[in-house]
Design a protein around this motif. Structure first.
Motif, short mmCIF file in Angstrom:
data_model
loop_
_atom_site.label_atom_id
_atom_site.label_comp_id
_atom_site.label_asym_id
_atom_site.label_seq_id
_atom_site.Cartn_x
_atom_site.Cartn_y
_atom_site.Cartn_z
N ARG A 40 73.60 33.40 42.84
CA ARG A 40 73.87 32.14 42.92
C ARG A 40 73.19 31.57 42.75
NH1 ARG A 40 70.37 31.00 46.19
NH2 ARG A 40 71.96 29.89 47.90
N PHE A 41 73.40 31.54 41.05
CA PHE A 41 72.40 30.62 40.52
C PHE A 41 72.74 30.82 39.04
CE2 PHE A 41 68.94 32.12 42.89
CZ PHE A 41 68.63 30.73 43.23
N PRO A 42 73.72 29.38 38.61
CA PRO A 42 74.41 28.80 37.12
C PRO A 42 73.44 29.79 35.98
CG PRO A 42 73.94 26.64 38.70
CD PRO A 42 73.25 28.05 38.97
N ALA A 43 74.60 30.18 35.19
CA ALA A 43 73.50 30.66 34.19
C ALA A 43 72.19 30.35 33.30
CB ALA A 43 75.22 32.05 33.12
N GLY A 44 71.50 30.50 33.04
CA GLY A 44 70.27 30.16 32.48
C GLY A 44 70.41 30.75 30.94
N GLU A 45 69.06 29.90 29.89
CA GLU A 45 70.23 30.21 28.24
C GLU A 45 69.22 32.08 28.49
OE1 GLU A 45 67.62 27.46 26.28
OE2 GLU A 45 68.29 25.94 27.38
N ALA A 46 68.79 32.27 28.86
CA ALA A 46 67.63 33.94 28.71
C ALA A 46 68.43 35.05 29.59
CB ALA A 46 66.10 33.51 28.92
N GLY A 47 69.59 35.65 29.61
CA GLY A 47 70.21 36.63 29.73
C GLY A 47 70.47 36.20 31.60
N GLY A 48 71.63 35.19 31.58
CA GLY A 48 71.62 33.93 32.85
C GLY A 48 70.65 33.71 34.09
N ARG A 49 70.02 33.97 33.50
CA ARG A 49 68.72 33.60 34.62
C ARG A 49 68.39 31.95 34.68
NH1 ARG A 49 65.62 37.35 37.43
NH2 ARG A 49 66.24 39.57 36.91
N ARG A 50 68.17 31.81 35.64
CA ARG A 50 67.46 29.68 35.39
C ARG A 50 65.95 29.61 36.25
NH1 ARG A 50 70.51 25.23 40.00
NH2 ARG A 50 68.91 23.41 39.40
N PRO A 51 64.85 29.62 35.32
CA PRO A 51 63.80 29.41 35.81
C PRO A 51 64.43 28.38 37.08
CG PRO A 51 64.42 29.52 33.06
CD PRO A 51 65.92 28.96 34.20
N ILE A 52 63.27 28.43 37.42
CA ILE A 52 62.88 27.94 38.82
C ILE A 52 62.28 26.81 38.24
CG2 ILE A 52 60.43 28.85 39.17
CD1 ILE A 52 60.73 29.36 42.19
N ALA A 53 62.69 25.29 39.36
CA ALA A 53 62.75 24.24 38.89
C ALA A 53 62.41 23.80 40.45
CB ALA A 53 64.74 23.25 39.00
N PHE A 54 61.49 22.23 40.30
CA PHE A 54 60.73 21.96 41.48
C PHE A 54 61.37 20.36 41.40
CE2 PHE A 54 57.57 24.65 40.04
CZ PHE A 54 57.73 26.35 41.01
N THR A 55 61.47 20.04 42.58
CA THR A 55 62.19 19.11 42.89
C THR A 55 61.99 18.51 44.19
OG1 THR A 55 64.92 19.69 41.90
CG2 THR A 55 64.44 17.56 42.64
N PRO A 56 61.23 17.75 44.09
CA PRO A 56 60.75 16.29 44.84
C PRO A 56 61.40 15.93 46.05
CG PRO A 56 58.92 15.81 43.21
CD PRO A 56 60.51 16.76 43.17
N GLY A 57 61.55 16.11 47.14
CA GLY A 57 62.23 15.37 47.91
C GLY A 57 62.14 14.34 48.79
N ASP A 58 62.51 13.05 49.33
CA ASP A 58 61.93 12.27 49.79
C ASP A 58 61.12 12.41 51.56
OD1 ASP A 58 62.73 9.81 47.99
OD2 ASP A 58 64.39 10.55 49.05
N ASP A 59 61.84 13.63 51.64
CA ASP A 59 60.71 14.15 53.25
C ASP A 59 59.70 14.60 53.18
OD1 ASP A 59 62.05 16.04 51.61
OD2 ASP A 59 63.04 16.91 54.28
N THR A 91 59.14 17.64 51.03
CA THR A 91 59.43 18.82 50.97
C THR A 91 59.83 19.72 49.45
OG1 THR A 91 60.64 19.18 53.17
CG2 THR A 91 61.25 20.85 51.35
N LEU A 92 59.02 20.13 48.40
CA LEU A 92 59.25 20.79 47.14
C LEU A 92 60.21 21.48 47.27
CD1 LEU A 92 58.72 19.99 44.35
CD2 LEU A 92 56.58 21.37 44.60
N HIS A 93 61.80 20.95 46.33
CA HIS A 93 62.75 22.35 46.14
C HIS A 93 62.75 23.25 45.67
CE1 HIS A 93 65.04 20.37 49.79
NE2 HIS A 93 64.82 18.82 49.72
N ALA A 94 62.03 24.09 45.10
CA ALA A 94 61.73 25.60 44.10
C ALA A 94 62.84 26.39 44.41
CB ALA A 94 59.72 25.65 44.42
N VAL A 95 63.84 26.11 42.79
CA VAL A 95 65.12 26.83 43.06
C VAL A 95 65.16 27.33 41.82
CG1 VAL A 95 68.06 26.69 43.05
CG2 VAL A 95 66.09 25.25 44.34
N GLY A 96 65.54 28.62 41.90
CA GLY A 96 66.27 29.18 40.58
C GLY A 96 64.55 30.42 39.94
N ASP A 97 64.91 31.73 39.02
CA ASP A 97 63.67 32.59 38.74
C ASP A 97 62.87 32.22 39.08
OD1 ASP A 97 66.33 35.48 38.28
OD2 ASP A 97 67.36 33.68 38.26
N ILE A 98 61.88 32.89 39.49
CA ILE A 98 60.46 32.79 38.82
C ILE A 98 59.73 33.48 37.84
CG2 ILE A 98 57.63 33.58 40.27
CD1 ILE A 98 59.47 33.67 42.77
#
Length: 263
Positions: A81-100, A102-109
């Motif tokens: 479900r995630f765009p291809a990353g640099e290492a074997g098509g994996r996307r390292p998990i990214a943490f994006t704070p929202g205004d409400d 909520t911290l959005h944690a998206v990607g591979d652990i």
């Protein structure tokens, strides 16, 4: 000529047979130790160990439903479900704070994910109230530490409608002080694969597998989740996914708050 051949091959054949059976005995002993550990886990959380059918029966008793289509079964892994990353098509998990809050944690652990999460939590202090997970999983040890961080900071955890939390990700979800899932959320489990171990060292692989399973069980118990949940991971092949139903999520206490209502 024949007599010499017989006298030479006799001890050699006997030694080869002895080594073969010794290997078989060692493997069975290792499997027995692993089974004993699982037996203790199941005994501690609901009934005698009898067979894999008994484990299924135990799960059905927890749910209070018959063995039918309502109970989730192993299913193929969802498409990436995630765009291809640099290492074997994996996307390292990214943490994006929202205004409400909520911290959005998206990607591979990935390795270092827990340290990055701690840094984000330190930077944003009390503004954050929950972590929204959307991850296919990854490193088990990192996931356990991330779950403990959520509990330490008294944060909630949520898997939004349409999001994925699979493999090791539910260990992070378990750390939330409150845990919710959207109606279209996919939360699933499967077996983990010991990293960096070759077939030449089965005893080490067995020992590491037992230690990892014990760490997972202790983590779930400390977070208030029934460790019997992980039995579904143990009997689901790595290339499949056991999709937890809503009743299972509640019965194993992986979700604590009411499910998110559809919009």
């Amino acid at each position: 000529m024949n007599a010499h051949t017989s006298s030479t091959n006799g001890p050699t054949a006997w030694l080869g047979e002895w080594l073969r059976w010794s290997t078989v005995v060692l493997v069975l002993c290792g499997a027995g130790l692993f089974g004993a550990m699982l037996r203790e886990l199941v005994d501690a959380h609901g009934g005698p160990w009898r067979s894999s059918a008994a484990v299924l029966e135990r799960s059905l008793q927890i749910l209070g439903v018959p063995d039918g289509p309502e109970v989730a079964r192993p299913m193929p892994l969802p498409a990436p479900r995630f765009p291809a990353g640099e290492a074997g098509g994996r996307r390292p998990i990214a943490f994006t704070p929202g205004d409400d809050g909520t911290l959005h944690a998206v990607g591979d652990i990935d390795a270092g994910a827990a340290l990055r999460l701690r840094a984000v939590l330190n930077a944003h202090g009390t503004r954050l109230r929950r972590v929204s997970l959307d991850s296919p999983g990854g490193a088990l040890d990192e996931a356990i530490v991330m779950g403990r961080l959520l509990r330490e900071r008294r944060l909630g955890a949520v898997v939004e409608d349409g999001a994925l939390c699979a493999s090791s990700c539910p260990l992070v979800l378990a750390g939330g002080v409150t845990r919710r899932a959207g109606p279209g959320a996919v939360i699933g489990l499967h077996q983990f694969s010991p990293a960096g171990k070759s077939e030449a060292e089965p005893d080490r692989v067995m020992a590491d597998t037992q230690l990892t399973t014990a760490r997972i069980a202790r983590h779930l118990e400390r977070m208030g989740v029934d460790p019997a949940l992980w039995l579904h991971a143990l009997d689901t092949p790595p290339r499949s996914l056991y999709h937890l139903s809503r009743k299972e999520l509640s019965a194993y206490r992986l979700t604590t708050a009411p499910h998110i209502a559809p919009k």
